[in-house]
Design a protein around this motif. Structure first.
Motif, PDB file in Angstrom:
ATOM      1  N   SER A   1      43.738  34.770  77.769  1.00 53.22           N
ATOM      2  CA  SER A   1      43.188  36.002  77.202  1.00 53.22           C
ATOM      3  C   SER A   1      41.893  36.380  77.917  1.00 53.22           C
ATOM      4  N   VAL A   2      41.052  35.392  78.172  1.00 51.41           N
ATOM      5  CA  VAL A   2      39.818  35.634  78.922  1.00 51.41           C
ATOM      6  C   VAL A   2      40.167  36.094  80.336  1.00 51.41           C
ATOM      7  N   LYS A   3      41.168  35.460  80.930  1.00 47.09           N
ATOM      8  CA  LYS A   3      41.610  35.838  82.274  1.00 47.09           C
ATOM      9  C   LYS A   3      42.081  37.296  82.293  1.00 47.09           C
ATOM     10  N   ALA A   4      42.705  37.743  81.229  1.00 49.65           N
ATOM     11  CA  ALA A   4      43.151  39.137  81.149  1.00 49.65           C
ATOM     12  C   ALA A   4      41.960  40.077  81.234  1.00 49.65           C
ATOM     13  N   MET A   5      40.888  39.749  80.536  1.00 47.59           N
ATOM     14  CA  MET A   5      39.684  40.581  80.594  1.00 47.59           C
ATOM     15  C   MET A   5      39.104  40.586  82.009  1.00 47.59           C
ATOM     16  N   GLU A   6      39.097  39.426  82.642  1.00 44.25           N
ATOM     17  CA  GLU A   6      38.568  39.329  84.007  1.00 44.25           C
ATOM     18  C   GLU A   6      39.403  40.156  84.982  1.00 44.25           C
ATOM     19  N   GLU A   7      40.722  40.057  84.852  1.00 41.69           N
ATOM     20  CA  GLU A   7      41.602  40.798  85.762  1.00 41.69           C
ATOM     21  C   GLU A   7      41.425  42.302  85.599  1.00 41.69           C
ATOM     22  N   CYS A   8      41.238  42.767  84.368  1.00 41.96           N
ATOM     23  CA  CYS A   8      41.004  44.197  84.149  1.00 41.96           C
ATOM     24  C   CYS A   8      39.674  44.618  84.774  1.00 41.96           C
ATOM     25  N   GLY A   9      38.682  43.747  84.686  1.00 43.91           N
ATOM     26  CA  GLY A   9      37.393  44.025  85.321  1.00 43.91           C
ATOM     27  C   GLY A   9      37.514  44.109  86.828  1.00 43.91           C
ATOM     28  N   GLU A  10      38.301  43.216  87.414  1.00 46.22           N
ATOM     29  CA  GLU A  10      38.507  43.240  88.867  1.00 46.22           C
ATOM     30  C   GLU A  10      39.227  44.510  89.299  1.00 46.22           C
ATOM     31  N   LEU A  11      40.166  44.978  88.482  1.00 43.86           N
ATOM     32  CA  LEU A  11      40.846  46.239  88.787  1.00 43.86           C
ATOM     33  C   LEU A  11      39.855  47.398  88.728  1.00 43.86           C
ATOM     34  N   THR A  12      38.992  47.376  87.739  1.00 42.31           N
ATOM     35  CA  THR A  12      37.962  48.409  87.622  1.00 42.31           C
ATOM     36  C   THR A  12      37.092  48.431  88.875  1.00 42.31           C
ATOM     37  N   GLN A  13      36.697  47.272  89.350  1.00 42.20           N
ATOM     38  CA  GLN A  13      35.873  47.186  90.559  1.00 42.20           C
ATOM     39  C   GLN A  13      36.611  47.705  91.787  1.00 42.20           C
ATOM     40  N   ALA A  14      37.900  47.386  91.876  1.00 40.47           N
ATOM     41  CA  ALA A  14      38.689  47.837  93.029  1.00 40.47           C
ATOM     42  C   ALA A  14      38.809  49.367  93.037  1.00 40.47           C
ATOM     43  N   VAL A  15      38.993  49.964  91.865  1.00 39.99           N
ATOM     44  CA  VAL A  15      39.073  51.421  91.777  1.00 39.99           C
ATOM     45  C   VAL A  15      37.728  52.036  92.149  1.00 39.99           C
ATOM     46  N   SER A  16      36.665  51.440  91.640  1.00 45.02           N
ATOM     47  CA  SER A  16      35.317  51.933  91.944  1.00 45.02           C
ATOM     48  C   SER A  16      35.038  51.884  93.441  1.00 45.02           C
ATOM     49  N   LYS A  17      35.410  50.794  94.084  1.00 40.53           N
ATOM     50  CA  LYS A  17      35.190  50.652  95.526  1.00 40.53           C
ATOM     51  C   LYS A  17      35.973  51.714  96.300  1.00 40.53           C
ATOM     52  N   LEU A  18      37.181  51.968  95.854  1.00 39.13           N
ATOM     53  CA  LEU A  18      38.010  52.992  96.498  1.00 39.13           C
ATOM     54  C   LEU A  18      37.349  54.368  96.377  1.00 39.13           C
ATOM     55  N   LEU A  19      36.784  54.655  95.211  1.00 43.57           N
ATOM     56  CA  LEU A  19      36.140  55.950  94.994  1.00 43.57           C
ATOM     57  C   LEU A  19      34.834  56.086  95.768  1.00 43.57           C
ATOM     58  N   THR A  20      34.090  54.991  95.874  1.00 38.46           N
ATOM     59  CA  THR A  20      32.791  55.080  96.554  1.00 38.46           C
ATOM     60  C   THR A  20      32.899  54.923  98.064  1.00 38.46           C
ATOM     61  N   ASP A  21      33.777  54.035  98.520  1.00 43.46           N
ATOM     62  CA  ASP A  21      33.896  53.762  99.958  1.00 43.46           C
ATOM     63  C   ASP A  21      35.039  54.508 100.630  1.00 43.46           C
TER      64      ASP A  21
ATOM     65  N   ILE B   1      50.881  41.346  85.861  1.00 40.27           N
ATOM     66  CA  ILE B   1      51.243  39.977  85.475  1.00 40.27           C
ATOM     67  C   ILE B   1      50.539  39.579  84.182  1.00 40.27           C
ATOM     68  N   ILE B   2      49.233  39.814  84.112  1.00 39.15           N
ATOM     69  CA  ILE B   2      48.479  39.385  82.941  1.00 39.15           C
ATOM     70  C   ILE B   2      48.874  40.190  81.708  1.00 39.15           C
ATOM     71  N   LEU B   3      49.269  41.451  81.883  1.00 36.95           N
ATOM     72  CA  LEU B   3      49.751  42.231  80.746  1.00 36.95           C
ATOM     73  C   LEU B   3      51.010  41.620  80.156  1.00 36.95           C
ATOM     74  N   ASP B   4      51.874  41.125  81.020  1.00 39.28           N
ATOM     75  CA  ASP B   4      53.086  40.479  80.524  1.00 39.28           C
ATOM     76  C   ASP B   4      52.740  39.178  79.798  1.00 39.28           C
ATOM     77  N   GLU B   5      51.745  38.464  80.297  1.00 40.41           N
ATOM     78  CA  GLU B   5      51.288  37.260  79.608  1.00 40.41           C
ATOM     79  C   GLU B   5      50.771  37.609  78.217  1.00 40.41           C
ATOM     80  N   LEU B   6      49.973  38.662  78.114  1.00 38.50           N
ATOM     81  CA  LEU B   6      49.458  39.090  76.814  1.00 38.50           C
ATOM     82  C   LEU B   6      50.597  39.452  75.868  1.00 38.50           C
ATOM     83  N   ARG B   7      51.577  40.168  76.397  1.00 41.09           N
ATOM     84  CA  ARG B   7      52.731  40.563  75.589  1.00 41.09           C
ATOM     85  C   ARG B   7      53.439  39.341  75.009  1.00 41.09           C
ATOM     86  N   ILE B   8      53.621  38.332  75.852  1.00 38.64           N
ATOM     87  CA  ILE B   8      54.300  37.111  75.401  1.00 38.64           C
ATOM     88  C   ILE B   8      53.420  36.324  74.433  1.00 38.64           C
ATOM     89  N   MET B   9      52.145  36.131  74.788  1.00 39.57           N
ATOM     90  CA  MET B   9      51.251  35.315  73.965  1.00 39.57           C
ATOM     91  C   MET B   9      51.072  35.888  72.560  1.00 39.57           C
TER      92      MET B   9
END
Length: 94
Positions: free
Chosen positions: A21-41, A60-68
């Motif tokens: 569950s914590v990993k899910a939050m981290e992965e969403c944060g990493e996606l946010t950063q990747a989108v931000s980098k794309l917009l800025t750079d 992948i992590i969304l499917d884990e959340l769905r199962i958990m």
């Protein structure tokens, strides 16, 4: 998306629900950063590759959340349809 429920079940069994569950939050944060980098750079090959990898991680992590948390795929699909219908109505009203 085809995601192996066998591998996901192994990850949940090995790492536990709390950790994943914590990993899910981290992965969403990493996606946010990747989108931000794309917009800025800008859209370049490296940024797009990074975005693609982060999107895959989130799928992948969304499917884990769905199962958990025992969330039914059909219920998710119903909510997606409702939300897309609502979006379409808002877009048509503009």
């Amino acid at each position: 998306m085809k995601i192996s429920s066998t591998i996901i079940s192994k990850a949940i069994a090995k790492n536990g629900r709390y950790h994943q569950s914590v990993k899910a939050m981290e992965e969403c944060g990493e996606l946010t950063q990747a989108v931000s980098k794309l917009l800025t750079d800008g859209e370049n090959k490296q940024n797009k590759k990074h975005l693609t990898e982060e999107i895959a991680d989130v799928y992948i992590i969304l499917d884990e959340l769905r199962i958990m948390y025992n969330v039914d795929s059909n219920e998710i699909q119903e909510v997606i349809i409702k939300k897309l219908d609502r979006l379409e109505k808002r877009l048509d009203a503009i």
